[in-house]
Design an enzyme around this catalytic site. Structure first.
Site, PDB file in Angstrom:
ATOM      1  N   GLU A 135      54.871  40.266  94.524  1.00 11.10           N
ATOM      2  CA  GLU A 135      54.661  38.826  94.654  1.00 11.10           C
ATOM      3  C   GLU A 135      55.957  38.021  94.694  1.00 11.10           C
ATOM      4  O   GLU A 135      56.018  36.965  95.329  1.00 11.10           O
ATOM      5  CB  GLU A 135      53.785  38.318  93.496  1.00 11.10           C
ATOM      6  N   SER A 426       3.912  27.241  89.866  1.00 12.38           N
ATOM      7  CA  SER A 426       3.261  25.930  89.819  1.00 12.38           C
ATOM      8  C   SER A 426       3.904  24.946  88.847  1.00 12.38           C
ATOM      9  O   SER A 426       3.553  23.763  88.857  1.00 12.38           O
ATOM     10  CB  SER A 426       1.788  26.093  89.457  1.00 12.38           C
TER      11      SER A 426
END
Length: 817
Positions: A135, A426
């Site tokens: 990196e 429901s």
């Protein structure tokens, strides 16, 4: 590896040579087009010169900023507007965060030892070297910005016409970006980043910067930091990683999703290829020996997910939810990443004041100790989740995220109360169908609908059990949860209005893909709903139509008692008071005579309302219930989303908890607002009742129902009619029934329909049609017997007087006595 690269370069060179040779052979004679291209070439040369000039200027500015340690006069406006970094957020302070209940009593504590934070010294040297090598190889020597890499990046930026991808970031710069979440795509962001990186290098040493970076970087699969990533990829503590595994973690940083080994074989292969590159870079920089390099190349990588916090002190599901909420709010208010927010939570000594009511939580914990309610099927224990809210404040006063809470060994495990998405069945109907219908005045509790077979583009919604009731009221449809009536009502409301209404109630997981009848009427959503969202939505009804987002804490203080977060309660009216009360009144019927009857009851002085929900094959079951004090939502099911639930534990749990919670509370009722009136209607048509309605042989057909003022129907019932019935056969009269002395013709009430449904509903026997049976007793005129003695015939014998019939004959010409 290097030989392969050389061969590739050679091949590319050969191809280029061939192209050049080919061009020479074709270039024996200049064409007119080539002659005409000279001015274009001059323009191209001019552009190149201008491009070089821009590169020079931009590079000079960058070098000046880097070399002089930020010359504020160069880009004063940008730097002046750049916020400074709070470096305290990056240091592992190792202070304990304390969590309190609503009474100010401590309920838990958090520290970096029981989370994913790991100190610099506890990170393997292999890992630190691997990350730096791939990196930022000059990390130890630069002052926050790598001049060589930055210069190259600037040149590429200009050559690419201002492509803001830029590149060239050091570890310090990446840390700055992770902290600030500065996502601006313009070049000014890079200037701000350089300035902050240089400033950060003056505040922290290299070890602290690398430590902060490796504890906050995102590593895929929801893991922030190398400790979480190590556990996610290899089920190991980071201290146990070998060289091959360390290189793997370093490799994944560049593109966590691309190199995620759990996303398929190609991703796994890509990760391993990059791991090899990391090892090669480490060898090149003398971070490892040739022997170590070769051994790591051949080491087997076993990818295995571990429990993210298996070694952490266990926290309750409620505390997990608090952690989730605080991290989210820290990210938003501080504009920081999840990794930085997590570090703050576990190491900055915060004080979190929650909304937890210990009495409510104790009742929940007690209910979930009843293992008989949660059977094991196929080796898996039935799961459940519950959320209890204070209606008036929106405070989450109690929560359970799973039936396994006593075996919970870590923190931030999957919380079914706040993270799970399941189908609602429901239980969604009051929120997406009847609430919107009442709000628009499209429906009301006493409105009548025909529960019979319907087909919509080939889709035929069916009720639980498969049958049809016939004419029913909306109240009855809600009480026993009729699917066909929900669909018909939703058609009147409209999908867009229903969807918006539901979203305003806090149902965050609904998407535009859910704008269809099946989803909004019956609860079959593309993603499902959350228990916490359902609790917030139902509490809105109990709270008179005002939505309050569920809250887990009231405030968060730092280690010096400065308030850094405060939960501001936002009240948002999403439905009229009258709409909320109409829903409340209807859902009372669910508990008294509907699908929850016999299961639910707190105490006589405190009413309970609610709605049940069951999905296909009973995969999910819900009970969403409210009292004037609290709203509680319970879900039960199995994690595999396949096994059926064969009991009603959702109601047992709810009732057990609420009975305990309300035991010491005084009687209270839901507040009835003004603007409501009662009126008698026919519950089959929903219209003003007639004598025919009142004559219906079934009881309760005409009732006094609740209406919002101005919505009482004035039209009379169009369902009921009357017809004459023979008292002997009980069937419709024939032309002969009147002729018989023993027959009493009565008016009887019947119902009618415009057409005959495909499947006859349950009230078909009350129908009047052209096929309705007629009297089968009186099928001909009555036979009048001749007298045997002529003298018995009146008027034939002299001296016999005719006596006038005192009762007028209703049918002249017909003999009567």
């Amino acid at each position: 590896m290097y030989k392969e690269v050389g061969i590739l370069q050679k091949n590319n060179s050969d191809e280029t040579s061939k192209k050049k040779i080919k061009l020479k052979r074709m270039g024996k004679k200049k064409s007119n087009s080539e002659e005409n291209s000279k001015p274009k070439k001059k323009k191209k040369v001019g552009k190149i010169i201008w491009l070089i000039f821009k590169i020079f200027i931009f590079t000079a500015i960058a070098a000046a900023i880097v070399g002089a340690g930020v010359v504020l006069g160069v880009l004063n406006d940008i730097i002046t507007d750049t916020e400074t970094l709070d470096t305290a957020q990056l240091k592992l302070l190792k202070l304990t965060t304390v969590i309190y209940d609503k009474n100010g009593d401590e309920i838990d504590s958090l520290s970096e030892e029981n989370r994913y934070m790991v100190s610099y010294d506890d990170m393997p040297k292999y890992l630190r070297d691997a990350v730096v090598s791939i990196e930022d190889e000059r990390f130890e020597t630069h002052g926050g910005i790598d001049i060589k890499r930055t210069g190259k990046a600037v040149i590429e930026y200009v050559l690419n016409g201002g492509d803001s991808s830029f590149g060239g970031s050091t570890i310090t710069q990446q840390l700055v970006k992770n902290i600030t979440k500065d996502e601006d795509r313009a070049w000014q962001r890079k200037i701000r980043e350089w300035y902050r990186a240089i400033t950060l290098e003056k505040e922290l040493n290299k070890s602290q910067i690398l430590e902060a970076y490796l504890n906050t970087i995102y590593m895929g699969e929801g893991a922030y930091g190398v400790q979480a990533a190590s556990n996610t990829l290899f089920a190991k503590d980071v201290k146990e990683l070998n060289l091959a595994e360390s290189a793997c973690l370093a490799a994944i940083i560049q593109a966590p999703e691309t190199y995620n080994p759990y996303n398929g074989d190609s991703n796994k292969e890509s990760l391993i290829e990059r791991q090899k590159l990391v090892l090669s870079k480490m060898l090149q920089l003398n971070k490892i020996t040739q022997e170590e390099h070769d051994e790591a190349l051949t080491a087997e990588l076993v990818f295995k997910k571990g429990e993210l916090a298996a070694s952490a002190a266990a926290t309750t599901y409620y505390v997990d939810a608090v952690i989730e909420a605080v991290i989210k709010d820290l990210m938003e208010t501080k504009n920081i990443t999840e990794g930085v927010a997590t570090k703050m939570l576990y190491s900055d000594g915060l004080k979190i004041y929650t909304t937890l009511d210990p009495k409510v939580q104790a009742a929940i914990d007690k209910a979930y100790t009843n293992d008989s309610w949660f059977p094991v099927k196929n080796g898996k224990k039935m799961q459940s989740a519950m959320v209890v809210l204070d209606n008036a404040t929106g405070y989450v006063v109690g929560l359970m995220g799973g039936t396994d809470y006593r075996e919970k060994t870590g923190t931030s495990t999957f919380n079914r109360a706040t993270q799970m998405k399941r189908q609602s069945g429901s239980s969604i109907k009051p929120l997406t169908v009847y609430g919107p219908a009442f709000e628009l005045g499209k429906s009301y509790p006493g409105k009548g609908y025909d529960d019979s077979y319907i087909s919509i583009n080939g889709w035929a919604p069916r009720n639980f059990g498969g049958g049809y009731e016939g004419y029913v009221s909306t109240r009855y449809a809600i009480a026993i949860s009729l699917n066909t009536i929900a669909v018909k009502t939703l058609q009147e409301v409209g999908l867009d209005y229903s969807y918006t209404f539901a979203k305003n109630l806090g149902l965050s997981t609904l998407t535009s893909a859910d704008k269809n009848l099946a989803a909004l009427a019956l609860g079959g959503f593309s993603e499902g709903v959350k228990v916490i969202d359902m609790a917030g939505a139902y509490a809105t009804i109990a709270n008179g139509g005002v939505y309050i987002k569920p809250q887990f804490y009231t405030k968060v203080l730092d280690s010096e008692d400065n308030e850094i977060l405060k939960a501001e309660t936002e009240y948002k009216r999403v439905m009229k008071k009258t709409t909320a009360y109409l829903l409340t009144d209807c859902m009372r019927s669910v508990v008294t005579s509907g699908t929850a009857a016999g299961y639910i009851g707190v105490k006589s002085s405190i009413p309970v309302i609610g709605k049940t929900g069951t999905t296909d094959d009973a995969i999910d079951k819900w009970f969403c219930g409210m009292t004037p004090y609290y709203t509680g939502v319970v879900w039960i099911g199995y994690d595999d989303n396949k096994a059926s639930v064969n009991n009603t534990a959702q109601m047992y749990v709810w009732n057990a908890v609420m009975k305990e919670v309300h035991s010491s509370l005084s009687g209270k009722s839901f507040e009835k607002p003004s603007g409501l009136v009662y009126a008698q209607v026919c519950t089959l048509s929903g219209l003003a009742a007639t004598d025919a309605c009142k004559a219906d042989p079934r009881s309760g057909v005409v009732k006094s129902e609740l209406f919002a003022s101005g919505t009482v129907p004035t039209d009379t019932c169009n369902v009921h009619v009357t017809a004459e019935v023979c008292s002997v056969s009980g069937k419709l009269v024939t032309e002969f029934c009147h002729l018989y002395e023993d027959v009493e013709v009565k008016e009887q009430s019947f119902i009618t329909r415009a057409s005959e449904p495909k499947i006859k509903p349950g009230d078909w026997k009350y129908m009047l049609t052209d096929k309705t049976e007629k009297c089968d007793v009186h099928t001909e005129e009555p036979v009048v017997e001749e007298p045997e003695n002529p003298e018995d015939v009146p008027g034939e014998n002299p001296g016999t007087e005719l006596v006038p019939n005192p009762v007028p004959n209703p049918n002249p010409g017909i003999y009567t006595e």
